[in-house]
Design an enzyme around this catalytic site. Structure first.
Site, PDB file in Angstrom:
ATOM      1  N   GLU A 142       0.778  -1.180   0.108  1.00  0.00           N
ATOM      2  CA  GLU A 142       0.063  -0.332  -0.237  1.00  0.00           C
ATOM      3  C   GLU A 142       0.621   1.523   0.105  1.00  0.00           C
ATOM      4  OE1 GLU A 142      -3.347  -0.389  -0.669  1.00  0.00           O
ATOM      5  OE2 GLU A 142      -4.328  -0.248   0.613  1.00  0.00           O
ATOM      6  N   THR A 197      -5.123   8.509  -3.998  1.00  0.00           N
ATOM      7  CA  THR A 197      -5.176   8.604  -2.599  1.00  0.00           C
ATOM      8  C   THR A 197      -4.273   9.391  -1.543  1.00  0.00           C
ATOM      9  OG1 THR A 197      -5.367   6.149  -2.535  1.00  0.00           O
ATOM     10  CG2 THR A 197      -5.301   6.673  -0.602  1.00  0.00           C
TER      11      THR A 197
HETATM   12  N1  HSE Z   1      -8.422   4.893   4.321  1.00  0.00           N
HETATM   13  C1  HSE Z   1      -7.738   5.213   3.394  1.00  0.00           C
HETATM   14  C2  HSE Z   1      -8.312   6.435   2.700  1.00  0.00           C
HETATM   15  C3  HSE Z   1      -8.748   4.379   2.400  1.00  0.00           C
HETATM   16  O1  HSE Z   1      -9.461   7.136   3.203  1.00  0.00           O
HETATM   17  O2  HSE Z   1      -7.702   7.657   2.327  1.00  0.00           O
HETATM   18  C4  HSE Z   1      -8.020   4.683   0.675  1.00  0.00           C
HETATM   19  O3  HSE Z   1      -8.144   3.936   0.180  1.00  0.00           O
END
Ligand code: HSE
Length: 307
Positions: A127, A182
């Site tokens: 990740e 992200t």
């Molecule tokens: N919890 C993370 C976010 C998930 O919301 O940034 C990203 O897929």
């Protein structure tokens, strides 16, 4: 010992509203497939027909495999074959699915018999390549399946089996997403929050956990309410407010952003209204002149060996 193994791992939705970086749910919408094959040549190589990096240091599955080789002192050459089906960059845990499949395949290929926490930790390394920071909500769901609660320091995942009637509709807007999406969508989250907002989110997050424990899809859906992250991120999703309003009117119990977006996820406790919710979501996006695709899905059991 087998020379080759194939594992499939599902898409997932993270956060479920108030559980930012803590909640994850595995979804049977899409599955990535990773085959690991031992090779005589002493290197790690990647084979894929998809548009993803083939340099193992830049590929989520490659990073997972290289890290596990180092951690468990394995010196073979390994070929990683990847079939990507989870669309990348839309908030459905695409990088996590490849990372989860790679970690589970490695564990099986070398008969390591790692426990759930260790498998998730190994998958989480992948990740970092895409999000810039390790967050375990998607990988935990993709590895273990069902609903997961992530605790860190030390990493400890709690898994709860979802109610049998829980259904989701995902609306995927046809938007051009930035490369490090992200990272971008984590950049808009407020640095400071109101105490009252944190109380609201905590109460709803607690109710979601109670809903999963009691197999109460209505409680889960009605508690999908986030007053901290959703208001900040919805600006990145044209039509979001209309999509949410439409889906709730069509019978969805709760609606929020799926993971870091831009997909939107609606929750329901009945199969009867899912098509209506799908149409409502599409119309919401059309009001912002955005085409979209909707997917009806249910929770997945997580990564498994492909027979
Ligand atoms: N919890 C993370 C976010 C998930 O919301 O940034 C990203 O897929």
């Amino acid at each position: 010992m087998a020379r080759s193994i194939t594992v499939v791992a599902p898409s997932s939705t993270a956060n479920l509203g108030p559980g930012f970086d803590v909640f994850g749910l595995a979804l049977d919408a899409f599955f990535d497939e990773v085959t690991l094959t031992k090779k005589i040549t002493k290197n790690v190589s990647i084979q894929t027909g998809d548009d993803i990096p083939t340099n193992p240091d830049k590929n989520t599955a490659g990073l997972v495999v290289k890290n596990m080789m180092k951690k468990f002192n394995i010196k073979d050459g390994i070929e990683i074959k990847i079939k990507k089906n989870v669309p990348a960059g839309y908030g459905m845990g695409s990088s996590a699915a490849s990372a989860a499949a790679a970690a589970v395949a490695f564990d099986k290929l070398y008969r390591l018999k790692l426990d759930g926490n260790l498998l998730v930790e190994c998958a989480g390394v992948g990740e970092k390549a895409s999000a810039g920071a390790i967050h375990y909500d998607n990988v935990a769901a993709s590895v273990l399946g069902g609903f997961v609660i992530v605790r860190t320091n030390p990493l400890d995942i709690i898994k709860i089996d979802p109610p049998a009637n829980l259904r989701m509709v995902i609306g995927v807007p046809h938007l051009k997403v930035p490369k490090k999406k992200t990272k971008v969508s984590r950049g808009v989250i407020p640095k400071k929050i109101n105490f009252t907002d944190s109380i609201l989110n905590l109460s709803n997050a607690s109710a979601i956990v109670a809903g999963f424990m009691n197999k109460d899809s209505e409680l889960i859906g009605k508690s999908i309410k986030d007053v901290i992250v959703e208001p900040a991120r919805k600006q990145l999703i044209p039509g979001f407010s209309k999509v949410k309003e439409n889906a709730l009117k069509a019978g969805a119990l709760g609606v929020t952003i799926s993971g870091a977006g831009p997909s939107v996820i609606a929750f329901s406790n009945s199969s009867g209204n899912l098509k209506k919710i799908s149409r409502a979501i599409s119309k919401g996006f059309i009001s912002a002149k955005i085409q979209s695709q909707t997917i009806i899905c249910k929770p997945s059991i997580g990564a498994s060996i492909k027979k």
